[in-house]
Design a protein around this motif. Sequence first.
Motif, PDB file in Angstrom:
ATOM      1  N   SER A  11     -35.903 -32.851 -23.670  1.00  0.00           N
ATOM      2  CA  SER A  11     -34.678 -31.519 -23.653  1.00  0.00           C
ATOM      3  C   SER A  11     -33.825 -32.111 -24.701  1.00  0.00           C
ATOM      4  N   TYR A  12     -34.252 -32.671 -25.825  1.00  0.00           N
ATOM      5  CA  TYR A  12     -33.285 -33.508 -26.660  1.00  0.00           C
ATOM      6  C   TYR A  12     -32.850 -32.671 -27.791  1.00  0.00           C
ATOM      7  N   SER A  13     -31.623 -31.813 -27.721  1.00  0.00           N
ATOM      8  CA  SER A  13     -31.063 -30.957 -28.652  1.00  0.00           C
ATOM      9  C   SER A  13     -30.607 -31.709 -29.898  1.00  0.00           C
ATOM     10  N   ILE A  14     -31.051 -31.090 -31.007  1.00  0.00           N
ATOM     11  CA  ILE A  14     -30.668 -31.618 -32.252  1.00  0.00           C
ATOM     12  C   ILE A  14     -29.043 -31.167 -32.577  1.00  0.00           C
ATOM     13  N   THR A  15     -28.465 -32.175 -33.105  1.00  0.00           N
ATOM     14  CA  THR A  15     -27.185 -32.017 -33.524  1.00  0.00           C
ATOM     15  C   THR A  15     -26.828 -32.629 -34.609  1.00  0.00           C
ATOM     16  N   GLN A  16     -25.899 -32.401 -35.381  1.00  0.00           N
ATOM     17  CA  GLN A  16     -25.497 -33.063 -36.555  1.00  0.00           C
ATOM     18  C   GLN A  16     -24.962 -34.588 -36.296  1.00  0.00           C
ATOM     19  N   GLU A  17     -24.311 -34.569 -35.140  1.00  0.00           N
ATOM     20  CA  GLU A  17     -23.748 -36.057 -34.620  1.00  0.00           C
ATOM     21  C   GLU A  17     -24.779 -36.842 -34.200  1.00  0.00           C
ATOM     22  N   ARG A  18     -25.747 -36.476 -33.392  1.00  0.00           N
ATOM     23  CA  ARG A  18     -27.090 -37.178 -33.268  1.00  0.00           C
ATOM     24  C   ARG A  18     -27.892 -37.466 -34.488  1.00  0.00           C
ATOM     25  N   LYS A  19     -27.873 -36.733 -35.440  1.00  0.00           N
ATOM     26  CA  LYS A  19     -28.762 -36.983 -36.586  1.00  0.00           C
ATOM     27  C   LYS A  19     -28.142 -38.279 -37.303  1.00  0.00           C
ATOM     28  N   THR A  20     -27.020 -38.602 -37.050  1.00  0.00           N
ATOM     29  CA  THR A  20     -26.448 -39.779 -37.838  1.00  0.00           C
ATOM     30  C   THR A  20     -27.112 -41.186 -36.970  1.00  0.00           C
ATOM     31  N   ARG A  21     -27.817 -40.829 -36.033  1.00  0.00           N
ATOM     32  CA  ARG A  21     -28.285 -42.100 -35.160  1.00  0.00           C
ATOM     33  C   ARG A  21     -29.992 -42.082 -34.987  1.00  0.00           C
ATOM     34  N   VAL A  22     -30.311 -40.771 -35.026  1.00  0.00           N
ATOM     35  CA  VAL A  22     -31.919 -40.616 -34.880  1.00  0.00           C
ATOM     36  C   VAL A  22     -31.968 -39.620 -35.779  1.00  0.00           C
ATOM     37  N   THR A  23     -33.473 -39.933 -35.867  1.00  0.00           N
ATOM     38  CA  THR A  23     -34.421 -38.973 -36.744  1.00  0.00           C
ATOM     39  C   THR A  23     -35.123 -38.220 -35.968  1.00  0.00           C
ATOM     40  N   PHE A  24     -34.875 -36.837 -36.113  1.00  0.00           N
ATOM     41  CA  PHE A  24     -35.418 -35.809 -35.429  1.00  0.00           C
ATOM     42  C   PHE A  24     -36.574 -35.120 -36.196  1.00  0.00           C
ATOM     43  N   ALA A  25     -37.735 -34.732 -35.182  1.00  0.00           N
ATOM     44  CA  ALA A  25     -38.770 -34.047 -35.709  1.00  0.00           C
ATOM     45  C   ALA A  25     -38.712 -32.653 -34.934  1.00  0.00           C
ATOM     46  N   GLY A  26     -39.241 -31.661 -35.628  1.00  0.00           N
ATOM     47  CA  GLY A  26     -39.199 -30.117 -35.003  1.00  0.00           C
ATOM     48  C   GLY A  26     -38.073 -29.528 -35.232  1.00  0.00           C
ATOM     49  N   PRO A  27     -37.390 -28.498 -34.450  1.00  0.00           N
ATOM     50  CA  PRO A  27     -37.678 -28.487 -33.356  1.00  0.00           C
ATOM     51  C   PRO A  27     -38.828 -27.970 -32.748  1.00  0.00           C
ATOM     52  N   TYR A  28     -39.305 -28.379 -31.487  1.00  0.00           N
ATOM     53  CA  TYR A  28     -40.731 -27.623 -31.108  1.00  0.00           C
ATOM     54  C   TYR A  28     -40.265 -26.566 -30.096  1.00  0.00           C
ATOM     55  N   TYR A  29     -39.176 -26.324 -29.923  1.00  0.00           N
ATOM     56  CA  TYR A  29     -38.798 -25.185 -29.084  1.00  0.00           C
ATOM     57  C   TYR A  29     -37.334 -24.951 -29.223  1.00  0.00           C
ATOM     58  N   VAL A  30     -36.923 -23.748 -29.490  1.00  0.00           N
ATOM     59  CA  VAL A  30     -35.472 -23.492 -29.481  1.00  0.00           C
ATOM     60  C   VAL A  30     -34.947 -22.722 -28.108  1.00  0.00           C
ATOM     61  N   ALA A  31     -34.395 -23.372 -27.240  1.00  0.00           N
ATOM     62  CA  ALA A  31     -33.764 -22.834 -26.128  1.00  0.00           C
ATOM     63  C   ALA A  31     -32.392 -22.470 -26.299  1.00  0.00           C
ATOM     64  N   HIS A  32     -31.888 -21.724 -25.220  1.00  0.00           N
ATOM     65  CA  HIS A  32     -30.373 -21.097 -25.355  1.00  0.00           C
ATOM     66  C   HIS A  32     -29.651 -21.565 -24.086  1.00  0.00           C
ATOM     67  N   GLN A  33     -28.512 -21.936 -24.410  1.00  0.00           N
ATOM     68  CA  GLN A  33     -27.324 -22.456 -23.351  1.00  0.00           C
ATOM     69  C   GLN A  33     -27.059 -21.142 -22.442  1.00  0.00           C
ATOM     70  N   ASP A  34     -27.354 -21.128 -21.275  1.00  0.00           N
ATOM     71  CA  ASP A  34     -27.009 -19.981 -20.358  1.00  0.00           C
ATOM     72  C   ASP A  34     -26.175 -20.447 -19.146  1.00  0.00           C
ATOM     73  N   THR A  35     -25.934 -19.879 -18.172  1.00  0.00           N
ATOM     74  CA  THR A  35     -25.137 -20.297 -16.937  1.00  0.00           C
ATOM     75  C   THR A  35     -25.747 -19.710 -15.599  1.00  0.00           C
ATOM     76  N   LEU A  36     -25.760 -20.766 -14.652  1.00  0.00           N
ATOM     77  CA  LEU A  36     -26.402 -20.500 -13.348  1.00  0.00           C
ATOM     78  C   LEU A  36     -25.349 -20.380 -12.385  1.00  0.00           C
ATOM     79  N   VAL A  37     -25.460 -19.565 -11.509  1.00  0.00           N
ATOM     80  CA  VAL A  37     -24.168 -19.316 -10.621  1.00  0.00           C
ATOM     81  C   VAL A  37     -25.153 -18.971  -9.129  1.00  0.00           C
ATOM     82  N   ARG A  38     -24.322 -19.006  -7.942  1.00  0.00           N
ATOM     83  CA  ARG A  38     -24.824 -18.458  -6.938  1.00  0.00           C
ATOM     84  C   ARG A  38     -24.949 -16.778  -6.956  1.00  0.00           C
ATOM     85  N   LYS A  39     -25.641 -16.408  -6.255  1.00  0.00           N
ATOM     86  CA  LYS A  39     -26.083 -14.863  -6.270  1.00  0.00           C
ATOM     87  C   LYS A  39     -24.700 -14.009  -5.866  1.00  0.00           C
TER      88      LYS A  39
END
Length: 291
Positions: free
Chosen positions: A114-142
């Motif tokens: 679950s390694y999100s590609i960011t510009q800051e991370r790309k300075t230290r790592v080479t990324f292939a993909g993405p293999y999927y684009v997820a979305h940030q959401d929020t979980l709460v109690r019902k």
Amino acid sequence: MTARRVQGARRARRAPAAIAVLTAALAVSGCGVASGTAESVAVKDSLVIGVKDNEPGLSSRGAGGAYEGFDIDIARRVAERLGVDAGNITFKKVASEERERFLSTGEVDLVVASYSITQERKTRVTFAGPYYVAHQDTLVRKADAAAIKDVRDLAGKRLCKVDRSVSYTRVRDERGVAVLPRPGDDYADCVRQLSSGQVDAVSTDDLILTGLAARAVESGGGPALRMVNAPISDEPYGIGLRKDDTDGCEAVNKAITEMYQDGTAPGLLRKWFGPAGLKVTTTVPQFEGCD
């Protein structure tokens, strides 16, 4: 063609690439392999792959101790399409804060976690993909769902914060929401804290939240949980490689493309997230490039 002849042909195709890697290394060092150089994943016969062990649906350990989930299936199939036999694939647990270090030190060859590609991370790592684009959401109690309809409603609420994850800072800094941070070891711990009333919300990738919420329901412990269903970002999940392994990145991108074209990736998405009712995208994501 027999399995032995197929394996021999595969090794023969790899030989020129392996020789090229060795030749380049010798040219740099003058004698022997240059310090700090590493063989590209495109020509390796075995792979150690960094994965999570606590994200149900994505990557976790089953009852028998074996790794399972969408990320695990993606990792296996990418490795196999790189020519690595199933018996030569090793999974190694990595935490969010360990991913870059494990790649740079060679403790793992790939990271599928679950390694999100960011510009800051790309300075230290080479990324292939993405293999999927997820979305940030929020979980709460019902019980709180009616009062928390999007991230702005988290102002003054206790939001779980996982070290080195970008999800918390996206709510607090990018969206400017005055949340109250509460530390969590990982998102499984965050959901436990949500169920026990220690935090008011958990915000991260929808695939992660879907799996954790489903496990919480199965365990029967704590109050019912609900997704807010108000995404605030795209989360392109990349496969991390050692910095500047361009050949490996291009080979992995080819494998990902083939998996979408032949229906493998869409089938895996439906297998792991379809039962939870999450609407998934089944077309090839737009690649970031191997820079």
